[in-house]
Design an enzyme around this catalytic site. Structure first.
Site, PDB file in Angstrom:
ATOM      1  CE  LYS A 109      -4.392  -1.781   1.097  1.00 35.20           C
ATOM      2  NZ  LYS A 109      -5.758  -1.506   1.403  1.00 35.20           N
ATOM      3  CE  LYS A 191      -6.213  -7.993  -1.134  1.00 33.83           C
ATOM      4  NZ  LYS A 191      -7.448  -7.674  -0.436  1.00 33.83           N
ATOM      5  CE  LYS A 194     -13.889  -3.495   1.142  1.00 34.09           C
ATOM      6  NZ  LYS A 194     -12.689  -3.125   1.910  1.00 34.09           N
TER       7      LYS A 194
HETATM    8  P1  ATP Z   1      -8.978  -2.588   0.164  1.00 33.41           P
HETATM    9  O1  ATP Z   1      -8.986  -2.721  -1.330  1.00 33.41           O
HETATM   10  O2  ATP Z   1      -9.561  -1.296   0.656  1.00 33.41           O
HETATM   11  O3  ATP Z   1      -7.640  -2.909   0.786  1.00 33.41           O
HETATM   12  P2  ATP Z   1     -10.054  -5.200   0.407  1.00 33.41           P
HETATM   13  O4  ATP Z   1     -10.967  -5.472  -0.727  1.00 33.41           O
HETATM   14  O5  ATP Z   1      -8.703  -5.787   0.365  1.00 33.41           O
HETATM   15  O6  ATP Z   1      -9.985  -3.656   0.691  1.00 33.41           O
HETATM   16  P3  ATP Z   1     -10.674  -5.456   3.241  1.00 33.41           P
HETATM   17  O7  ATP Z   1     -11.726  -4.587   3.801  1.00 33.41           O
HETATM   18  O8  ATP Z   1      -9.272  -5.076   3.508  1.00 33.41           O
HETATM   19  O9  ATP Z   1     -10.860  -5.669   1.684  1.00 33.41           O
HETATM   20  O10 ATP Z   1     -10.913  -6.953   3.735  1.00 33.41           O
HETATM   21  C1  ATP Z   1     -12.098  -7.476   4.211  1.00 33.41           C
HETATM   22  C2  ATP Z   1     -11.981  -8.973   4.310  1.00 33.41           C
HETATM   23  O11 ATP Z   1     -12.018  -9.539   2.995  1.00 33.41           O
HETATM   24  C3  ATP Z   1     -10.659  -9.453   4.928  1.00 33.41           C
HETATM   25  O12 ATP Z   1     -10.919 -10.580   5.721  1.00 33.41           O
HETATM   26  C4  ATP Z   1      -9.823  -9.835   3.737  1.00 33.41           C
HETATM   27  O13 ATP Z   1      -8.856 -10.814   4.046  1.00 33.41           O
HETATM   28  C5  ATP Z   1     -10.887 -10.390   2.805  1.00 33.41           C
HETATM   29  N1  ATP Z   1     -10.491 -10.256   1.400  1.00 33.41           N
HETATM   30  C6  ATP Z   1     -10.174  -9.104   0.770  1.00 33.41           C
HETATM   31  N2  ATP Z   1      -9.906  -9.342  -0.524  1.00 33.41           N
HETATM   32  C7  ATP Z   1     -10.034 -10.679  -0.711  1.00 33.41           C
HETATM   33  C8  ATP Z   1      -9.869 -11.541  -1.837  1.00 33.41           C
HETATM   34  N3  ATP Z   1      -9.519 -11.053  -3.000  1.00 33.41           N
HETATM   35  N4  ATP Z   1     -10.086 -12.860  -1.669  1.00 33.41           N
HETATM   36  C9  ATP Z   1     -10.444 -13.362  -0.460  1.00 33.41           C
HETATM   37  N5  ATP Z   1     -10.622 -12.599   0.639  1.00 33.41           N
HETATM   38  C10 ATP Z   1     -10.427 -11.277   0.531  1.00 33.41           C
END
Ligand code: ATP
Ligand code: LTN
Length: 326
Positions: A109, A191, A194
């Protein structure tokens, strides 16, 4: 036994968040033992626009209610329980800079640019450890990307217990075997996130059928023309197969059996249908709830009450053994 997890209101959740973590939230327990936190203080590290930020927080809450999570769990907002930041400060005096520098999420990040990264990105895992330890949480349903952070929470709990007094339980991550990591649709080595600036990389839980169709049809595959589950050589196709198997609740073997000898277009069409089958009822409920401020306020009020009560008890114990005037 307390189950705890957090999701950042940093955008509309994706099917990665849903299939990887949220679907794994424990429905077989009580509001006292299932705590799901909307971690808005963590999301502040990406410097969101204040108005949009508030909307995204409300939207995540409405989605939780649409998914029925409030029926068996406490849902609350991190900034409404001040003890999270209080405990985070104490843990910051125990964590080592080197430990934080090794965190891969921080490296990703901050784009390896320390000079410009905000300090919140750096101390992010300490606030996460505080979230978990404040409730003596033992089971943490998350995606694979959070394993390193949970390991740090265990390290800090042990360090605290050894230095002061045995107060914290050691948390354990609960991964979804198949969906622990859903990959980006247009870059299947990354990965799905969002907050990815390219919306084609993810399916949001609120995407309509037309948008889902476009995104899946344009998702990256390969030129082999054969459907195999082979993450190394066919990461795009393997990711689509994983998503299909999770939507249909079948094994990868059953998924491959169904698609073998078929064209990529057949896989994509079936996947669009499978995703829509999951998302359509969630969206119907979501749009009923998002304008019902009364329900939203009630869930928040109840959630804050339960969480605050637990947090206050834990902080009293912590402050006492640390030697702080409370
Ligand atoms: P950001 O893009 O803002 O970092 P994010 O999409 O990575 O957000 P988080 O809010 O950080 O999502 O994570 C929420 C939950 O979803 C956490 O438990 C994280 O491990 C899970 N998660 C996030 N992205 C994935 C993915 N691509 N596959 C499986 N689990 C995920
Ligand atoms: N860091 C997590 C979100 C998060 C979390 C938590 C998850 C904050 N606090 C406590 C589990 C338990 C993320 O980026 N997905």
């Amino acid at each position: 036994m307390i189950t705890f997890s957090g999701v950042q209101p940093s955008g509309i959740i994706t099917i990665g968040n849903y299939l990887g973590a949220i679907q794994n939230f424990n429905p077989n327990s009580s509001k006292e033992n299932n705590l799901y936190c909307i971690v808005n203080l963590h999301a502040l590290t990406s410097n969101p626009d204040p108005l949009l930020f508030k909307e995204q927080t409300k939207s995540l809450l409405a989605l939780y209610i649409a998914l029925g999570i409030d029926q068996h769990s406490t849902i609350f907002i991190q900034s409404q329980v001040k003890e999270h930041t209080e405990l985070a400060w104490i843990l910051q005096t125990l964590v080592k800079m080197g430990e934080l520098e090794r965190m891969t999420q921080y490296k990703d990040k901050s784009n390896n640019n320390k000079e410009n990264a905000n300090a919140g990105l750096f101390t992010y895992p300490v606030l996460m450890a505080a979230d978990i330890l404040l409730y003596n949480s033992e089971t943490i349903p998350v995606g694979q990307d959070q394993l390193q952070h949970i390991e740090l929470a265990r390290t800090l709990a042990t360090r605290f217990n050894n230095k002061y007094q045995e107060i914290f339980k050691l948390p354990v991550a609960k991964l979804n075997k198949k969906g622990a990591k859903i990959y980006s649709l247009n870059d299947p080595l990354k990965k799905m996130s969002k907050s990815d600036p390219n919306p084609k990389s993810y399916i949001s839980i609120l995407d309509d059928l037309k948008t889902i169709t476009k995104k899946i049809k344009s998702s990256t595959t390969d030129s082999l023309g054969e459907i195999n589950y082979d993450i190394e050589n066919q990461p795009g196709i393997s990711n689509l197969l994983t998503i299909y198997s999770l939507c249909k609740n079948i094994t990868i073997d059953q998924t491959i059996e169904f698609f073998k000898d078929q064209k990529y277009s057949f896989l994509k069409e079936n996947l669009i249908e499978a995703i829509w089958q999951i998302l359509e009822p969630i969206q119907d409920k979501y749009y009923q709830i998002i304008d019902n401020q009364k329900i939203i306020d009630q869930v928040l009020k109840d959630g804050q009450k339960i969480a605050k009560q637990k947090a206050e008890i834990q902080m009293k114990k912590v402050n006492k053994v640390v030697g702080l005037y409370d």
